[in-house]
Design a protein around this motif. Structure first.
Motif, PDB file in Angstrom:
ATOM      1  N   GLU A   1     -11.789  -2.748  -7.212  1.00 28.33           N
ATOM      2  CA  GLU A   1     -12.449  -2.683  -8.468  1.00 28.33           C
ATOM      3  C   GLU A   1     -13.568  -2.892  -7.544  1.00 28.33           C
ATOM      4  O   GLU A   1     -14.341  -2.339  -9.587  1.00 28.33           O
ATOM      5  CB  GLU A   1     -12.005  -4.460  -9.109  1.00 28.33           C
ATOM      6  CG  GLU A   1     -12.229  -5.038  -9.769  1.00 28.33           C
ATOM      7  CD  GLU A   1     -11.783  -6.241 -10.666  1.00 28.33           C
ATOM      8  OE1 GLU A   1     -12.484  -7.039 -11.936  1.00 28.33           O
ATOM      9  OE2 GLU A   1     -10.736  -6.492  -9.774  1.00 28.33           O
TER      10      GLU A   1
ATOM     11  N   THR B   1     -14.803 -11.848 -10.995  1.00 27.03           N
ATOM     12  CA  THR B   1     -16.130 -10.698 -11.806  1.00 27.03           C
ATOM     13  C   THR B   1     -16.811 -10.763 -12.573  1.00 27.03           C
ATOM     14  O   THR B   1     -17.339  -9.640 -13.464  1.00 27.03           O
ATOM     15  CB  THR B   1     -14.537  -9.759 -11.947  1.00 27.03           C
ATOM     16  OG1 THR B   1     -13.874 -10.486 -13.354  1.00 27.03           O
ATOM     17  CG2 THR B   1     -14.070  -9.228 -10.998  1.00 27.03           C
TER      18      THR B   1
ATOM     19  N   ALA C   1     -21.457  -9.349 -11.925  1.00 29.42           N
ATOM     20  CA  ALA C   1     -21.540  -8.545 -10.263  1.00 29.42           C
ATOM     21  C   ALA C   1     -22.292  -8.595  -9.346  1.00 29.42           C
ATOM     22  O   ALA C   1     -23.058  -9.466  -8.974  1.00 29.42           O
ATOM     23  CB  ALA C   1     -22.077  -7.109 -10.932  1.00 29.42           C
TER      24      ALA C   1
ATOM     25  N   ARG D   1     -15.474   1.183  -8.854  1.00 34.78           N
ATOM     26  CA  ARG D   1     -14.193   0.937 -10.058  1.00 34.78           C
ATOM     27  C   ARG D   1     -16.038   0.727 -10.602  1.00 34.78           C
ATOM     28  O   ARG D   1     -16.380   1.292 -11.507  1.00 34.78           O
ATOM     29  CB  ARG D   1     -13.125   1.191 -10.762  1.00 34.78           C
ATOM     30  CG  ARG D   1     -11.987   1.624  -9.977  1.00 34.78           C
ATOM     31  CD  ARG D   1     -10.971   1.351 -10.822  1.00 34.78           C
ATOM     32  NE  ARG D   1     -10.750   0.130 -10.930  1.00 34.78           N
ATOM     33  CZ  ARG D   1      -9.480  -0.216  -9.540  1.00 34.78           C
ATOM     34  NH1 ARG D   1      -9.525   0.459  -8.895  1.00 34.78           N
ATOM     35  NH2 ARG D   1      -9.438  -1.715  -9.509  1.00 34.78           N
ATOM     36  N   ALA D   2     -16.409  -0.302  -9.790  1.00 37.32           N
ATOM     37  CA  ALA D   2     -17.773  -0.802 -11.115  1.00 37.32           C
ATOM     38  C   ALA D   2     -19.096  -0.258 -10.690  1.00 37.32           C
ATOM     39  O   ALA D   2     -20.281  -0.301 -11.468  1.00 37.32           O
ATOM     40  CB  ALA D   2     -17.752  -2.596 -11.550  1.00 37.32           C
TER      41      ALA D   2
END
Length: 192
Positions: free
Chosen positions: A170, A158, A161, A173-174
């Motif tokens: 996750e 993580t 990107a 959310r990113a």
């Protein structure tokens, strides 16, 4: 001093070659490191001679089509995708399961490398409308991630990107809903 015609020709060729600009070193980065270990690998992919011929057995055709579009967009042209034909063996089979127990607990989908035809199994328990990840965006993200595995890509840290993060939630959310520059770089490092 007398020069032979062969010697003169060799000297001329040598002087021409020496006058050409040197292209410099060719820098090729190593494939990106996998989490928790390993590297991206052509040998751990569904690609057969630059092609992934697939059988379509998933209710999530939109997600499959989206994933193929992601991994063939722009200048990502070294691997092609198409449905298998009567005269060829499929490299990849898309299929579905509906399970929340055992090794499918909290697993949205899975790429499995097998002798012969590999598979991507989409888990309808979580991805169907009404499931905990039952949206078009989640299905597309999951299919793109799994097709990345079929191309030989591993899970990424993580710290960068990537659509290849282990956790779909996750990534959501990113705001990672498609392949990233990191994924494009990994593609070119592995496939050219």
């Amino acid at each position: 001093m007398a020069y032979s015609s062969i010697g003169l020709a060799a000297a001329t060729v040598a002087s021409v070659l020496l006058s050409l600009p040197h292209p410099g070193p060719t820098l090729k980065q190593a494939p990106q490191t996998c989490v928790p270990s390993g590297q991206d690998s052509r040998g751990r992919s569904s690609v057969d001679q630059g092609v992934i011929a697939w059988e379509d057995e998933t209710v999530f055709d939109d997600a499959r089509a989206y994933a193929v579009g992601q991994w063939t967009s722009g200048n990502l042209k070294k691997v092609t995708f198409h449905p298998d034909t009567a005269s060829e063996i499929a490299d990849l089979e898309w299929n579905d399961t509906r399970s929340s127990g055992g090794d499918w607990k909290n697993v949205l989908a899975r790429w499995t490398g097998l002798p012969g035809t590999d598979s991507i199994t989409m888990n309808r328990f979580y991805l169907d409308d009404g499931g905990t990840r039952g949206t078009t965006a989640h299905r597309r993200r999951v299919a793109t991630h799994e097709l990345g595995h079929a191309l030989g890509f591993c899970h990424k840290s993580t710290r960068v990107a990537s659509i290849m993060w282990t956790d779909n939630g996750e990534a959501a959310r990113a705001g990672i809903d498609q392949i990233t520059n990191t994924d494009r770089t990994a593609y070119h490092q592995l496939w050219g």
